[in-house]
Design a protein around this motif. Sequence first.
Motif, PDB file in Angstrom:
ATOM      1  N   TYR A   1       2.205 -15.753  10.036  1.00  8.68           N
ATOM      2  CA  TYR A   1       2.019 -16.957   9.609  1.00  8.68           C
ATOM      3  C   TYR A   1       2.356 -17.925  10.805  1.00  8.68           C
ATOM      4  CZ  TYR A   1       0.037 -16.212   5.126  1.00  8.68           C
ATOM      5  OH  TYR A   1      -0.802 -15.586   4.036  1.00  8.68           O
TER       6      TYR A   1
ATOM      7  N   ASP B   1       4.731 -20.135  11.035  1.00  5.47           N
ATOM      8  CA  ASP B   1       6.154 -20.018  10.815  1.00  5.47           C
ATOM      9  C   ASP B   1       6.936 -19.025  11.652  1.00  5.47           C
ATOM     10  OD1 ASP B   1       5.984 -18.642   8.762  1.00  5.47           O
ATOM     11  OD2 ASP B   1       6.696 -19.724   7.124  1.00  5.47           O
TER      12      ASP B   1
ATOM     13  N   ARG C   1       6.545 -15.884  10.336  1.00  2.00           N
ATOM     14  CA  ARG C   1       6.653 -14.633   9.346  1.00  2.00           C
ATOM     15  C   ARG C   1       5.498 -13.687   9.471  1.00  2.00           C
ATOM     16  NH1 ARG C   1      10.128 -13.760   4.978  1.00  2.00           N
ATOM     17  NH2 ARG C   1       9.315 -11.858   4.509  1.00  2.00           N
TER      18      ARG C   1
ATOM     19  N   ALA D   1       3.420 -11.036   8.183  1.00  2.00           N
ATOM     20  CA  ALA D   1       2.806 -10.747   6.862  1.00  2.00           C
ATOM     21  C   ALA D   1       2.195  -9.451   6.935  1.00  2.00           C
ATOM     22  CB  ALA D   1       2.056 -11.872   6.288  1.00  2.00           C
TER      23      ALA D   1
ATOM     24  N   PRO E   1       5.496  -5.156  -3.683  1.00  2.00           N
ATOM     25  CA  PRO E   1       6.290  -6.105  -4.424  1.00  2.00           C
ATOM     26  C   PRO E   1       5.628  -7.452  -3.987  1.00  2.00           C
ATOM     27  CG  PRO E   1       7.260  -5.049  -2.634  1.00  2.00           C
ATOM     28  CD  PRO E   1       6.092  -4.307  -2.732  1.00  2.00           C
ATOM     29  N   ASN E   2       6.346  -8.308  -4.674  1.00  2.00           N
ATOM     30  CA  ASN E   2       5.916  -9.884  -4.276  1.00  2.00           C
ATOM     31  C   ASN E   2       6.375  -9.939  -2.698  1.00  2.00           C
ATOM     32  OD1 ASN E   2       5.028 -10.965  -6.657  1.00  2.00           O
ATOM     33  ND2 ASN E   2       7.151 -11.276  -7.304  1.00  2.00           N
ATOM     34  N   GLY E   3       5.405 -10.622  -1.985  1.00  2.00           N
ATOM     35  CA  GLY E   3       5.517 -10.938  -0.587  1.00  2.00           C
ATOM     36  C   GLY E   3       5.482  -9.750   0.520  1.00  2.00           C
ATOM     37  N   ALA E   4       4.539  -8.807  -0.327  1.00  2.00           N
ATOM     38  CA  ALA E   4       4.242  -7.439   0.453  1.00  2.00           C
ATOM     39  C   ALA E   4       3.218  -7.667   1.462  1.00  2.00           C
ATOM     40  CB  ALA E   4       3.838  -6.293  -0.636  1.00  2.00           C
ATOM     41  N   GLY E   5       2.313  -8.877   1.194  1.00  2.00           N
ATOM     42  CA  GLY E   5       1.406  -8.998   2.194  1.00  2.00           C
ATOM     43  C   GLY E   5      -0.192  -8.702   1.748  1.00  2.00           C
ATOM     44  N   LYS E   6      -0.257  -8.531   0.207  1.00  2.00           N
ATOM     45  CA  LYS E   6      -1.327  -8.286  -0.480  1.00  2.00           C
ATOM     46  C   LYS E   6      -2.504  -9.261  -0.245  1.00  2.00           C
ATOM     47  CE  LYS E   6       0.645  -7.505  -4.735  1.00  2.00           C
ATOM     48  NZ  LYS E   6       2.027  -7.887  -4.209  1.00  2.00           N
ATOM     49  N   SER E   7      -2.196 -10.569  -0.815  1.00  2.00           N
ATOM     50  CA  SER E   7      -2.965 -11.931  -0.634  1.00  2.00           C
ATOM     51  C   SER E   7      -3.340 -11.961   0.882  1.00  2.00           C
ATOM     52  CB  SER E   7      -2.293 -12.970  -1.455  1.00  2.00           C
ATOM     53  OG  SER E   7      -1.804 -12.956  -2.554  1.00  2.00           O
ATOM     54  N   THR E   8      -2.381 -11.826   1.528  1.00  2.00           N
ATOM     55  CA  THR E   8      -2.744 -11.890   3.045  1.00  2.00           C
ATOM     56  C   THR E   8      -3.773 -11.020   3.537  1.00  2.00           C
ATOM     57  OG1 THR E   8      -0.478 -12.757   3.490  1.00  2.00           O
ATOM     58  CG2 THR E   8      -1.677 -12.287   5.464  1.00  2.00           C
TER      59      THR E   8
END
Lengths: 261, 267
Positions: A39, A41, A43, A45, A64-71
């Motif tokens: 991203y 910033d 980060r 992903a 887990p949350n923040g794993a990068g699934k949505s990305t």
Amino acid sequence: MVSISAESARHPEYSTDLHGSLEEQHGPVIALTGVSFSYPDGRRALDNVNLVVRAREKVALVGPNGAGKSTLLLHLNGILRGRGAVAIMGNELGDGNLGLVRSQVGMVFQHPDDQLFSPTVFEDVAFGPLHMNLDDDEVHRRVSWALAQVGMEGFENRMPHHLSLGEKKRIAIATVLAMQPAILALDEPSGELDPRARRGLIRLLGSLPQTMLVATHDMRLVDELLPRTVVLDGGRVVADGPTQSILSDTVLLDRHGLEPP
Amino acid sequence: MTHIPVLDRYREGNSLIHRLDPRVKLILTLAFIVAVTALPPGAWSSYLLCLLPVLVAVGLAGLNPVLVLRRSLVAIPFTLAALTLVFTKEGTAVATIELARWSVSATYEGIVAFVTILVKAWLSVLTATVLVSTTPFSDLVAALRTLRIPKVIVSVVSFMYRYVFVIGEEALRLHRAREARSANPTGSAGGSLLWRSRVLGGMIGSLFLRSYERSERIYAAMLSRGFDGNIRAMRMGALGLSDSLIIAASLAYLLAMLLLSHVQRAG
Ligand SMILES: Nc1ncnc2c1ncn2[C@@H]1O[C@H](COP(=O)(O)OP(=O)(O)O)[C@@H](O)[C@H]1O
Ligand SMILES: [Mg+2]
């Protein structure tokens, strides 16, 4: 608004012959090769993700949350573009074919309030077909057909903010089905639903013929619906295999913040 | 689910007025407001002639007159800004207020000008109230689109309507969270003024951030369904003969009334 008779909504052209092209699809339907993304910033992903999905496979994307699934999902139709190559139906994603690829990948976002941005259900479901330059009659047919697919016939004139979350989720799915995509990419489809709406949604997803990539925390949904599971953590694919063997590997699940169903 | 009923103006119905093409209703409403605005000051009988068709529409649509009246009064506080006209307009003094060395006079012309603004504003809002009470918002948006209002403006209106509910509910949730934290053991809820205003500031900031992030997600959802910067919408069918007749007759009525009132004034 013109209403289409049930007869024409069930016209064979729009139901059985959903993707004739899909049958002829020999190579992978989705192919990610060395995809990395950071991203703005800084980060990171996604980190060198490789993933191949074949026609009609139904794949869970867990982690887990923040794993990068949505990305990762947003890479399938070029909303986000990182390093590496993404190919959909054999076409490598590039500036020239974004329109085509976006009609092939039905992207269902996590929050239906982001997906349903029109004043009425009809206009929302018609949005995709209209932007595929289909003529008005065909758009009407697609809307009736898509709403029937998700069991929401007769909701055309309803306003999204008057619908329950379960209804919104179904209609969000209809908005992409109306484009008759070969692939469905769904982000947390069962999240926040009450048990009955969740059951209905699982049944609906099970009835759809598309190749599916489903980002989810709902391990029971994974168990029931998705024969293959990809585990993502820290932007990397850490496991990829049959759902049954992954779900029985408690050490793996535990290490990546997951629970067996 | 929380709802913000005040924003839901449309009342389901099947009256003649409800069934009228939204484009016709929109054109008539706009023409009506222009005509009312163009009437000369103090043309009381013309104002009555304007009120008449609106009342007929309210009756035909089966709207609750008390509700319509209450809604039509929303703009009245704004017209109070014109109150100064009573004292600043040149003309025959009808009353004079002496304040030490100053004296201000209310003039007859000033009072007429002020009441005229009051009546015109009320008539305009009243008509708009009837329009939005009998036409689904989505139909109004579609009508705006076909009347060649720039697409960007129509889209802004459409998004505003869709998301005012979502953002409003977000604000309600934030507000409840604040209320929940502000109860104190003495029983009086609220917290100090300073604390409240600081929380309010935070709330506005957080609403802005959330809306900004939401707009990015919505844009991604639009792109995902083939949006390429070019807004496409379904075409509406051509207006029928009866629609054209209704528009022609109404415009004739408004025009005749305008002419008459200006002739009367000149004579
Ligand atoms: N718009 C964004 N800007 C910056 N960082 C983001 C943004 N969206 C997600 N991230 C970060 O990228 C990582 C992956 O996020 P995401 O793909 O949303 O994970 P998941 O869907 O698996 O929960 C997280 O560390 C998250 O904080
Ligand atoms: Mg996510």
